[in-house]
Scaffold this active site. Structure first.
Site, PDB file in Angstrom:
ATOM      1  N   LYS A   1      47.642 -36.071   9.022  1.00 16.81           N
ATOM      2  CA  LYS A   1      47.310 -35.136   9.677  1.00 16.81           C
ATOM      3  C   LYS A   1      46.034 -35.132  10.268  1.00 16.81           C
ATOM      4  O   LYS A   1      45.030 -35.935   9.603  1.00 16.81           O
ATOM      5  CB  LYS A   1      47.443 -33.919   8.757  1.00 16.81           C
ATOM      6  CG  LYS A   1      47.118 -32.612   9.820  1.00 16.81           C
ATOM      7  CD  LYS A   1      47.842 -30.949   8.776  1.00 16.81           C
ATOM      8  CE  LYS A   1      47.354 -29.621   9.848  1.00 16.81           C
ATOM      9  NZ  LYS A   1      47.343 -28.540   8.692  1.00 16.81           N
TER      10      LYS A   1
ATOM     11  N   SER B   1      50.965 -25.615   9.397  1.00 17.72           N
ATOM     12  CA  SER B   1      50.386 -26.409  11.239  1.00 17.72           C
ATOM     13  C   SER B   1      50.656 -28.063  10.295  1.00 17.72           C
ATOM     14  O   SER B   1      50.410 -29.239  11.233  1.00 17.72           O
ATOM     15  CB  SER B   1      48.297 -26.399  10.951  1.00 17.72           C
ATOM     16  OG  SER B   1      47.997 -26.424  10.004  1.00 17.72           O
TER      17      SER B   1
ATOM     18  N   SER C   1      50.330 -23.910   5.441  1.00 17.93           N
ATOM     19  CA  SER C   1      50.726 -25.126   6.054  1.00 17.93           C
ATOM     20  C   SER C   1      51.084 -26.278   4.959  1.00 17.93           C
ATOM     21  O   SER C   1      51.154 -27.057   6.224  1.00 17.93           O
ATOM     22  CB  SER C   1      49.082 -25.242   6.975  1.00 17.93           C
ATOM     23  OG  SER C   1      48.896 -23.864   7.855  1.00 17.93           O
TER      24      SER C   1
END
Length: 593
Positions: A78, A152, A176
């Site tokens: 990420k 996210s 997330s």
């Protein structure tokens, strides 16, 4: 869009469990990347020549005899987690920095043989549960292309779901690492806060941020998480396992589920899937208890609707004020509102969370875990675009409280409904991560109670062999359960031991070593206990029994129940039967005097 799926590897070993070389796995990853044609998933893909060079280096390490638990597995990271030499943007181009050092968690995975493919898209500054708040593009679900991927950690989940990456790093403050798992049919594990180091991670809400793993199956996620878990001098929030950590869920666990009133917000099809998951656990021997989620849900509202949001402003509010260009409107609005929170309001909110945590965890007294829908619905991209803040808030109803209460969670998919995807999350108290993993395995049907169990997430277990009253189904087995022991499997000793049946209450065998050729191989069970639990077990053992070192049939030297034969005069020799259960079946156990 073409969805490319794959079956991630399982098991352990020098090749990462796949049986394929790192070079072959990288070739497949780039083929899947091209077939998927999903540029929205990535903020950066490394040059193929660089990735292939890393793969060759891993293959060379394996050929040289290194034991690499993740050898050749393709990794996506990420883009709020640092990788040395690659830009970190957190989905805001103006924030781009190129770190000289990778986050500790990235170093751990690469050292274990994982090959980094690239950086994945996310809700900007890790603020959001939809995956649509990014200048790099809204990320659609890998399996429901008209619906959001969940944020996210959107790109990380989709990269795994499309079969491009085997494993991916996410982060989780409000859900997330869990909501994207539900919306893309992958597994997400959110460990206890502090077990995985978060140095090199762009902060969102520092008190509650956590690095997570996403993978295509539970065992691969667990193995990856085990590699990620380490104390770090660079992370002031770093924690280690407590001495009394449980290495397994109990054989008859108790799982809490919400009242019906607490599930009113859940889409009916998602609720049907949740009910089916509860029924699956009950068929597997789990006892279910209904609890009141009011304190949990109240805390969930505080993460964005109270003083705690001040941490968002502290993390990136000033930056967004200075760089309004490229800012997602929803993220900018959250930061602006957070900047108006006073220090007093922040302290009041922290205090309220502390009191709600006491009330919430009291609801779980006597329970091993709490089961909740991961998200109440799976919205479309159009629905989120029309009402981004309200829709996002609904997605966090069962996720926002988890890190506030220092809980661990495992999110597993439940599959498609007429309105998108559904998922369920197993939540436990801090450091009961393995309990959550074991219960998730029950949900997925991945448990064979007679087969050797996978290694526990928590490291440091000591193998212990039991022969009699501590065997499964025997009178003292509950002592192992209470100590959080983990079943490993059946075991036999080397053929150099004898067994005497003692007239005790309850009946017990005394196993002792003899000269080679004068004894036999004895059946027992192998369990894992923490050193702390092993010490507690030793305190419960009375003479003439004790714990000592014994040799197994496969040549290992392990701890086991042994005794002094000269200390008893009336034991019955049952060595010829090969084990305690056979002695019981034959009726050769003497009655107590």
């Amino acid at each position: 869009m073409t969805a490319v799926t794959s079956t991630p590897p399982t098991g352990t070993g020098r090749s990462g469990g796949s049986g394929a070389t790192a070079t072959a796995r990288v070739d497949r990853a780039f083929a899947a990347l091209d077939a998927a044609a999903r540029p929205d998933v990535w903020t950066l893909v490394r040059p193929r020549a660089d990735v292939e060079a890393d793969a060759r280096a891993v293959d060379a390490r394996v050929a040289a005899g290194e034991d690499l638990p993740l050898a050749g597995l393709v990794l996506a990271v990420k883009d709020n987690i640092d990788v040395a030499g690659l830009p970190t943007t957190a989905a805001h181009p103006a924030r781009q920095v190129v770190p000289a050092r990778s986050a500790t968690v990235v170093e751990l995975l690469r050292d274990a043989g994982a090959v980094l493919l690239g950086k994945t898209n996310l809700d900007q500054l890790a603020t959001g549960l939809t995956g649509s708040r990014s200048p790099y593009g809204a990320v659609a679900s890998a399996v429901a292309p008209d619906r959001v991927s969940g944020g996210s950690s959107s790109g990380s989940a989709v990269a795994v779901a499309l079969g491009v990456a085997d494993i991916a790093l996410g982060t989780d403050t409000a859900g997330s690492g869990r909501v994207p798992a539900a919306f893309n049919r992958v597994v997400g594990i959110k460990p206890t806060l502090g077990l995985v180091p978060k140095d090199g991670v762009v902060p969102a809400c520092p008190s509650y941020d956590c690095v997570t793993v996403l993978a295509g199956d539970l065992d691969l996620a667990r193995r990856t998480l085990a590699v990620m878990t380490a104390s770090s001098a660079l992370d002031p929030a770093s924690r280690t396992w407590p001495a009394d950590v449980r290495l397994a869920a109990p054989p008859s666990p108790v799982v809490a589920v919400p009242r019906r009133a607490d599930l009113d917000v859940v889409d009916p099809e998602v609720l049907d899937r949740f009910d089916a998951a509860v029924a699956r656990l009950e068929r597997a021997g789990v006892r279910v208890r209904t609890v009141d989620l009011t304190p949990f849900l109240r805390a969930a509202q505080l993460l964005y609707g109270g003083g705690l949001v001040a941490e968002r402003y502290a993390s990136y509010g000033a930056f967004l004020a200075d760089h309004p260009e490229g800012a997602d409107p929803s993220v900018a609005a959250i930061a602006a509102a957070a900047g108006r929170v006073t220090a007093a309001e922040y302290i009041v909110a922290r205090d309220e969370v502390a009191h709600l945590r006491l009330a919430a965890l009291a609801q779980l007294d006597g329970c091993d875990a709490l089961l909740v829908p991961t998200a109440p619905e799976h919205p479309t991209l159009a629905e989120v675009a029309a009402d981004p803040l309200t829709t996002n808030a609904r997605l966090g109803v069962f996720t926002n409280f988890v890190n506030l209460f220092d809980m661990a969670g495992v999110a597993v998919p439940l599959g498609a409904t007429p309105h998108g995807e559904a998922g369920v999350t197993v939540l436990t108290r801090a450091f009961d991560d393995q309990v959550a993993i074991d219960l998730a395995a029950l949900l997925l049907g991945d448990v064979d109670r007679d087969a050797p169990a996978p290694e526990p997430y928590a490291a440091g277990g000591v193998p212990v062999v039991v022969f009699g009253a501590h065997l499964r189904g025997q009178p003292l087995h509950h002592e192992l359960v209470a100590l959080g022991a983990r079943w490993v499997g059946p075991v036999r000793t080397a053929p150099d031991y004898r067994m005497l049946a003692l007239p005790t209450v309850p009946a017990k065998p005394l196993v002792h070593a003899v000269r080679p050729g004068t004894g036999g191989a004895l059946a027992g069970e192998e369990w894992l206990l923490t050193p702390h639990a092993l010490g507690r077990l030793l305190l419960t053992i009375g003479a003439p029994l004790g714990l000592g070192r014994l040799r197994t049939e496969d040549g290992r030297d392990v701890v086991g129940f042994l005794g002094q034969p000269g200390a008893v005069a009336d034991g019955v020799d049952v060595t010829h039967l090969g084990g305690w259960r056979a002695a019981l079946d034959a009726g050769l156990v003497p009655a107590p005097a």
